[in-house]
Design an enzyme around this catalytic site. Structure first.
Site, PDB file in Angstrom:
ATOM      1  N   SER A  20       0.831  -1.215   0.000  1.00  0.00           N
ATOM      2  CA  SER A  20       0.000   0.000   0.000  1.00  0.00           C
ATOM      3  C   SER A  20       0.861   1.258   0.000  1.00  0.00           C
ATOM      4  O   SER A  20       0.341   2.370   0.027  1.00  0.00           O
ATOM      5  CB  SER A  20      -0.940   0.011   1.208  1.00  0.00           C
ATOM      6  OG  SER A  20      -0.213  -0.159   2.405  1.00  0.00           O
ATOM      7  N   ASN A  74      -2.087  -1.804  13.281  1.00  0.00           N
ATOM      8  CA  ASN A  74      -3.556  -1.672  13.316  1.00  0.00           C
ATOM      9  C   ASN A  74      -3.974  -0.394  14.038  1.00  0.00           C
ATOM     10  O   ASN A  74      -4.953   0.256  13.670  1.00  0.00           O
ATOM     11  CB  ASN A  74      -4.191  -2.878  14.020  1.00  0.00           C
ATOM     12  CG  ASN A  74      -3.864  -4.170  13.300  1.00  0.00           C
ATOM     13  OD1 ASN A  74      -3.224  -4.152  12.248  1.00  0.00           O
ATOM     14  ND2 ASN A  74      -4.282  -5.293  13.866  1.00  0.00           N
ATOM     15  N   THR A  93     -39.693  24.633 -12.736  1.00  0.00           N
ATOM     16  CA  THR A  93     -39.887  23.312 -12.137  1.00  0.00           C
ATOM     17  C   THR A  93     -40.045  22.402 -13.349  1.00  0.00           C
ATOM     18  O   THR A  93     -40.592  22.832 -14.377  1.00  0.00           O
ATOM     19  CB  THR A  93     -41.152  23.235 -11.248  1.00  0.00           C
ATOM     20  OG1 THR A  93     -42.281  23.552 -12.051  1.00  0.00           O
ATOM     21  CG2 THR A  93     -41.075  24.205 -10.069  1.00  0.00           C
ATOM     22  N   HIS A  94     -39.544  21.193 -13.267  1.00  0.00           N
ATOM     23  CA  HIS A  94     -39.546  20.254 -14.412  1.00  0.00           C
ATOM     24  C   HIS A  94     -38.837  20.871 -15.625  1.00  0.00           C
ATOM     25  O   HIS A  94     -39.127  20.520 -16.758  1.00  0.00           O
ATOM     26  CB  HIS A  94     -40.964  19.843 -14.810  1.00  0.00           C
ATOM     27  CG  HIS A  94     -41.828  19.459 -13.652  1.00  0.00           C
ATOM     28  ND1 HIS A  94     -41.912  18.163 -13.191  1.00  0.00           N
ATOM     29  CD2 HIS A  94     -42.619  20.208 -12.822  1.00  0.00           C
ATOM     30  CE1 HIS A  94     -42.729  18.124 -12.137  1.00  0.00           C
ATOM     31  NE2 HIS A  94     -43.157  19.354 -11.895  1.00  0.00           N
ATOM     32  N   SER A 143     -12.983  22.229 -29.192  1.00  0.00           N
ATOM     33  CA  SER A 143     -13.090  20.925 -29.853  1.00  0.00           C
ATOM     34  C   SER A 143     -11.971  20.804 -30.872  1.00  0.00           C
ATOM     35  O   SER A 143     -11.614  21.783 -31.534  1.00  0.00           O
ATOM     36  CB  SER A 143     -14.449  20.829 -30.547  1.00  0.00           C
ATOM     37  OG  SER A 143     -14.390  19.921 -31.623  1.00  0.00           O
ATOM     38  N   LYS A 167     -16.494  25.635 -31.333  1.00  0.00           N
ATOM     39  CA  LYS A 167     -16.975  25.173 -30.035  1.00  0.00           C
ATOM     40  C   LYS A 167     -16.291  25.825 -28.840  1.00  0.00           C
ATOM     41  O   LYS A 167     -15.098  26.057 -28.841  1.00  0.00           O
ATOM     42  CB  LYS A 167     -16.792  23.659 -29.925  1.00  0.00           C
ATOM     43  CG  LYS A 167     -17.613  22.898 -30.920  1.00  0.00           C
ATOM     44  CD  LYS A 167     -19.040  22.754 -30.465  1.00  0.00           C
ATOM     45  CE  LYS A 167     -19.074  21.696 -29.423  1.00  0.00           C
ATOM     46  NZ  LYS A 167     -20.307  21.249 -28.975  1.00  0.00           N
ATOM     47  N   ASN A 182     -16.756  24.762 -24.937  1.00  0.00           N
ATOM     48  CA  ASN A 182     -17.493  23.780 -24.130  1.00  0.00           C
ATOM     49  C   ASN A 182     -17.281  23.980 -22.628  1.00  0.00           C
ATOM     50  O   ASN A 182     -16.179  24.300 -22.196  1.00  0.00           O
ATOM     51  CB  ASN A 182     -17.052  22.365 -24.510  1.00  0.00           C
ATOM     52  CG  ASN A 182     -17.377  22.039 -25.946  1.00  0.00           C
ATOM     53  OD1 ASN A 182     -18.388  22.489 -26.474  1.00  0.00           O
ATOM     54  ND2 ASN A 182     -16.516  21.265 -26.586  1.00  0.00           N
ATOM     55  N   GLU A 229     -19.060  19.797 -16.742  1.00  0.00           N
ATOM     56  CA  GLU A 229     -19.443  18.403 -17.040  1.00  0.00           C
ATOM     57  C   GLU A 229     -18.666  17.443 -16.144  1.00  0.00           C
ATOM     58  O   GLU A 229     -19.200  16.441 -15.669  1.00  0.00           O
ATOM     59  CB  GLU A 229     -19.190  18.106 -18.520  1.00  0.00           C
ATOM     60  CG  GLU A 229     -20.151  18.883 -19.417  1.00  0.00           C
ATOM     61  CD  GLU A 229     -19.696  18.921 -20.867  1.00  0.00           C
ATOM     62  OE1 GLU A 229     -19.000  17.983 -21.311  1.00  0.00           O
ATOM     63  OE2 GLU A 229     -20.026  19.898 -21.554  1.00  0.00           O
ATOM     64  N   TYR A 283      -9.423  -5.953  13.246  1.00  0.00           N
ATOM     65  CA  TYR A 283      -8.786  -5.534  11.991  1.00  0.00           C
ATOM     66  C   TYR A 283      -8.767  -6.680  10.979  1.00  0.00           C
ATOM     67  O   TYR A 283      -8.520  -7.833  11.319  1.00  0.00           O
ATOM     68  CB  TYR A 283      -7.342  -5.068  12.248  1.00  0.00           C
ATOM     69  CG  TYR A 283      -6.625  -4.686  10.962  1.00  0.00           C
ATOM     70  CD1 TYR A 283      -6.767  -3.418  10.420  1.00  0.00           C
ATOM     71  CD2 TYR A 283      -5.843  -5.611  10.273  1.00  0.00           C
ATOM     72  CE1 TYR A 283      -6.145  -3.066   9.229  1.00  0.00           C
ATOM     73  CE2 TYR A 283      -5.216  -5.276   9.080  1.00  0.00           C
ATOM     74  CZ  TYR A 283      -5.369  -4.004   8.561  1.00  0.00           C
ATOM     75  OH  TYR A 283      -4.765  -3.672   7.391  1.00  0.00           O
ATOM     76  N   GLN A 339      -7.414  -1.937   4.593  1.00  0.00           N
ATOM     77  CA  GLN A 339      -6.370  -1.152   3.927  1.00  0.00           C
ATOM     78  C   GLN A 339      -6.943  -0.422   2.707  1.00  0.00           C
ATOM     79  O   GLN A 339      -6.419   0.591   2.262  1.00  0.00           O
ATOM     80  CB  GLN A 339      -5.241  -2.104   3.506  1.00  0.00           C
ATOM     81  CG  GLN A 339      -4.138  -1.467   2.713  1.00  0.00           C
ATOM     82  CD  GLN A 339      -2.955  -2.412   2.569  1.00  0.00           C
ATOM     83  OE1 GLN A 339      -2.266  -2.708   3.528  1.00  0.00           O
ATOM     84  NE2 GLN A 339      -2.739  -2.918   1.370  1.00  0.00           N
ATOM     85  N   LYS A 363      -8.217   3.664   2.042  1.00  0.00           N
ATOM     86  CA  LYS A 363      -7.455   4.905   1.830  1.00  0.00           C
ATOM     87  C   LYS A 363      -7.611   5.509   0.446  1.00  0.00           C
ATOM     88  O   LYS A 363      -7.820   6.721   0.329  1.00  0.00           O
ATOM     89  CB  LYS A 363      -5.985   4.673   2.155  1.00  0.00           C
ATOM     90  CG  LYS A 363      -5.745   4.775   3.636  1.00  0.00           C
ATOM     91  CD  LYS A 363      -4.382   4.303   4.017  1.00  0.00           C
ATOM     92  CE  LYS A 363      -4.466   3.433   5.244  1.00  0.00           C
ATOM     93  NZ  LYS A 363      -5.228   2.172   5.063  1.00  0.00           N
TER      94      LYS A 363
HETATM   95  N1  ARG Z   1      -1.000  -1.134   5.532  1.00  0.00           N
HETATM   96  C1  ARG Z   1      -1.902  -1.742   6.479  1.00  0.00           C
HETATM   97  C2  ARG Z   1      -3.263  -1.011   6.415  1.00  0.00           C
HETATM   98  O1  ARG Z   1      -3.338   0.031   5.857  1.00  0.00           O
HETATM   99  C3  ARG Z   1      -1.334  -1.696   7.824  1.00  0.00           C
HETATM  100  C4  ARG Z   1      -1.914  -2.675   8.782  1.00  0.00           C
HETATM  101  C5  ARG Z   1      -1.353  -4.023   8.633  1.00  0.00           C
HETATM  102  N2  ARG Z   1      -1.764  -4.800   9.722  1.00  0.00           N
HETATM  103  C6  ARG Z   1      -1.775  -6.138   9.716  1.00  0.00           C
HETATM  104  N3  ARG Z   1      -2.209  -6.713  10.769  1.00  0.00           N
HETATM  105  N4  ARG Z   1      -1.395  -6.802   8.656  1.00  0.00           N
HETATM  106  O2  ARG Z   1      -4.276  -1.484   6.893  1.00  0.00           O
END
Ligand code: ARG
Length: 440
Positions: A24, A111, A156-157, A277, A283, A285, A290, A317, A322, A325
């Protein structure tokens, strides 16, 4: 050599496919600075709990601070050998300080770290977004102010309904965005930063004994470590608030797209906020509008992605988490860029007053005012509605404006229709002035 935080139990090297699949670092590097902040607080707890002496604590804190600096110039990518940013920081610290760095992970788990850092990151970004909402609201207010006497047809509409002040129309959007800001502020004010969960069960150091608030403003010792490591409500709340905001902005975008068409011609967007365009030279735009309309889909997608990822996960956990994010970062980025580009665009919007005036000449916009006129003269609302309905039908069938109808013709619909008074009703200003419900 990049050391894992968990290698000891394993007799085989991790398969390269697994390395890549579980990584990650190419996105969670964004929470790196926040992770260092958590580590510095953790060092202070370890010192108070006598797991570190003062000298060790100072060394670790200085080491962490220098990594904080170094991180600013590192380009993190999939090719970076560390599994995630937490492992990368730990490795860097070890390279820098040697064995003493190995004490940092005493009584903690990623965690716990990952929740803490994601929350700190979210807090920082939420603050920025509320400032951008304010800038957007200011641009909206300036536009309303520059056109404060302008009246436009209300729909409206998407059919002609009644005349309204442009400033009220724009203020409707301002109210939506203020609600969005309130939602974001609520999340900001209620977000609890916790430390001391360990992997799930807590740690031998009871962080409650060390008054985390004294060490770092706002940070609480977890009161239920199981909940702390498995809670992603804050991510879902942010994604939800940003989805609602994105929906509001998509409606504003759609209104401005419609207003900018040749058919409407109500507004002219500044050239610097439009695109052309490659094939049709004429054009101009409204692509940014959009995209804002389109991004609502992404924002909803990110919300649904995290809601679905969390559904049915057993405590505590799980690695699924993960995946919170990228959607979170993506929605925060979208929200911020939408607000910025829209605020910029609003500054250059010009209203075409002649064109709008032409449209305001449509008598149907004043049909409701005619109904109120009859009601004021004692006609029951339903009867008045039917009388004006017939009058409008007659006007359309005979291609004759109500304004130009002779008194006798008007009276054939209702004795209460007096030409001299009726003609005055076909006025945008009289129409908006007669409405009392909008507070200005
Ligand atoms: N990169 C992991 C996450 O974002 C970290 C946690 C990993 N923990 C584990 N018990 N493998 O969740």
């Amino acid at each position: 050599m990049n050391k894992k935080l968990w290698g000891g139990r394993f007799s085989k090297k991790t398969n390269a496919l697994v390395e890549d699949f579980t990584k990650s670092i190419h996105y969670d590097y964004k929470i790196g600075q926040c992770d260092i902040l958590g580590s510095i607080i953790h060092v202070q707890i370890l010192e108070k709990a006598k797991y570190l002496n003062h000298e060790e604590a100072i060394k670790l804190i200085n080491g962490l601070k220098s990594i904080h600096e170094k991180m600013k110039s590192v380009k993190f990518s999939m090719n970076c050998p560390a599994e995630d940013i937490h492992s990368w920081i730990q490795n860097e610290l070890q390279k820098k300080l040697g064995n003493i760095a190995k004490k940092l992970h005493t009584a903690r788990s990623r965690n716990d770290q990952v929740v803490f850092s994601t929350k700190v990151y979210a807090l920082t970004e939420l603050k920025k977004i509320t400032i951008e909402v304010d800038n957007f609201l200011y641009a909206l207010e300036v536009l309303a102010d520059r056109n404060k006497d302008l009246i436009i047809p209300g729909y409206t509409h998407l059919q002609h309904a009644q005349p309204v002040y442009l400033k009220d129309y724009l203020n409707a959007y301002a109210r939506m965005l203020k609600r969005d800001k309130n939602r974001l502020n609520f999340i900001f004010n209620n977000l609890e930063l916790t430390l001391g969960s360990g992997a799930l069960a807590g740690t031998p150091i009871d962080a409650r004994n060390y008054n985390l608030k004294a060490i770092a403003l706002q940070v609480e010792a977890t009161s239920n470590s199981l909940d702390s490591v498995s809670d992603r409500d804050f991510v879902i709340e942010i994604l939800s608030a940003l989805s609602i905001q994105g929906m509001h902005l998509s409606r504003l975008a759609e209104d401005f797209i419609i207003w900018s068409t040749q058919e409407f011609g109500f507004i002219e967007l500044d050239d610097s906020f439009c695109t052309g365009s490659s094939l049709m030279p004429q054009k101009k735009n409204p692509d940014i509008l959009e995209l804002i309309r389109g991004y609502a889909g992404r924002l909803y997608g990110n919300l649904v992605s995290v809601l679905t990822m969390m559904k049915g996960l057993s405590l505590t956990y799980n690695r699924d988490m993960q995946l919170d994010k990228e959607p979170l970062f993506n929605s925060l980025e979208i929200a911020s860029s939408e607000l910025k580009v829209l605020a910029g665009m609003l500054r250059g919007v010009k209203f075409n007053k002649e064109r709008i005036e032409e449209r305001l000449a449509d008598e149907s916009l004043y049909a409701t005012d005619l109904v109120y006129y009859l009601v004021d003269k004692g006609v029951a609302f339903e009867d008045a509605h039917a009388i004006v309905g017939k009058l409008v039908r007659y006007s359309l069938d005979n291609k004759m404006l109500i304004k130009t109808m002779p008194d006798s013709l008007l009276r054939s619909f209702s004795q209460k229709l007096v030409k001299g008074q009726v003609v005055k009703l076909f006025s945008p200003l009289a129409s908006v002035k007669a409405k009392k419900s909008i507070k200005r």
